[in-house]
Design a protein around this motif. Sequence first.
Motif, PDB file in Angstrom:
ATOM      1  N   THR A 222       0.802  -1.230   0.000  1.00 39.03           N
ATOM      2  CA  THR A 222       0.000   0.000   0.000  1.00 39.03           C
ATOM      3  C   THR A 222       0.830   1.273   0.000  1.00 39.03           C
ATOM      4  OG1 THR A 222      -0.183  -0.096   2.417  1.00 39.03           O
ATOM      5  CG2 THR A 222      -1.951  -1.124   1.126  1.00 39.03           C
ATOM      6  N   SER A 223       2.079   1.202   0.387  1.00 42.49           N
ATOM      7  CA  SER A 223       2.902   2.414   0.381  1.00 42.49           C
ATOM      8  C   SER A 223       4.366   2.047   0.202  1.00 42.49           C
ATOM      9  CB  SER A 223       2.720   3.217   1.673  1.00 42.49           C
ATOM     10  OG  SER A 223       3.173   2.473   2.787  1.00 42.49           O
ATOM     11  N   ASN A 234       6.796   9.652  -2.786  1.00 42.78           N
ATOM     12  CA  ASN A 234       6.013   8.850  -1.850  1.00 42.78           C
ATOM     13  C   ASN A 234       4.766   8.326  -2.552  1.00 42.78           C
ATOM     14  OD1 ASN A 234       7.565   9.367   0.703  1.00 42.78           O
ATOM     15  ND2 ASN A 234       7.030  11.481   0.203  1.00 42.78           N
ATOM     16  N   TRP A 235       4.657   7.012  -2.628  1.00 44.76           N
ATOM     17  CA  TRP A 235       3.543   6.354  -3.282  1.00 44.76           C
ATOM     18  C   TRP A 235       2.586   5.811  -2.230  1.00 44.76           C
ATOM     19  CZ3 TRP A 235       3.245   4.539  -8.682  1.00 44.76           C
ATOM     20  CH2 TRP A 235       4.251   5.069  -9.496  1.00 44.76           C
ATOM     21  N   GLN A 236       1.301   6.065  -2.420  1.00 43.46           N
ATOM     22  CA  GLN A 236       0.277   5.570  -1.511  1.00 43.46           C
ATOM     23  C   GLN A 236      -0.841   4.938  -2.326  1.00 43.46           C
ATOM     24  OE1 GLN A 236       0.604   5.895   1.933  1.00 43.46           O
ATOM     25  NE2 GLN A 236      -1.137   4.491   2.109  1.00 43.46           N
TER      26      GLN A 236
END
Length: 239
Positions: A222-223, A234-236
């Motif tokens: 998920t992140s 930052n990937w979410q």
Amino acid sequence: MINFNVAAWRAWAPGLDSVADWQAWSQHPRVLDASSAAPDVSFLPAMQRRRLSRLARMAFSVGWPLAEGHKALPLVFASRHGETPRTFDILSDLAADQPLSPTQFSLSVHNAVIGLWSIMRGETSEMTAIAAAGDGLEHGLIEACALLNEGAPAVLLIIAEEQPPHAYAQWIDDVPFPYAVGLLLTPGKQWQISLANDATGIEKAPWPHSLNLLRHLLDEQTSFQHVWKNRVWNWQRSL
């Protein structure tokens, strides 16, 4: 912050084509034998296939199936090194005082892939070819999301890198093997990406980020973060 959905994806590397192939690689990532393997583009007429380098074949092999059924589909093509093998061949001919091929030159430029794509698909939508550094995936996503925000119902993003000639080994060390990743993007908030500028204590990922993204897509993480120089992406993900 940018937001988007990944409606579908495809990827190719030597020996890896299906989701099952990539699932197996994702669990045990390794450097692949680049050799002369090339993806199947038999959906194109033979005369058209002859003009395609392996880089173009990789891009077409992942992008063409994703584009099926979509009319007026914008395309963003991202590659850090582009047609390096073609360029090297041209430079080698110059060094040997050999005549240059106009066709070879026209197909060596960075937007050659999207030009061929437009011709072979009869596609006249917006198309962009970008060359970015180690975070070319994110820069491609910014371009694609700008098109989504302008009203495009979907955008095709293709990231592809060819194995550079050995003469470049001292300078190009970020292509462990040839690969291409295609993402069909649509509006939504499945993914959110934000940018920070403090990379202190964050380790650089061992694989190019497009390949790492496949691993995250497959394991439904998920992140995660992607670091390039002083940029931290930052990937979410919302499941």
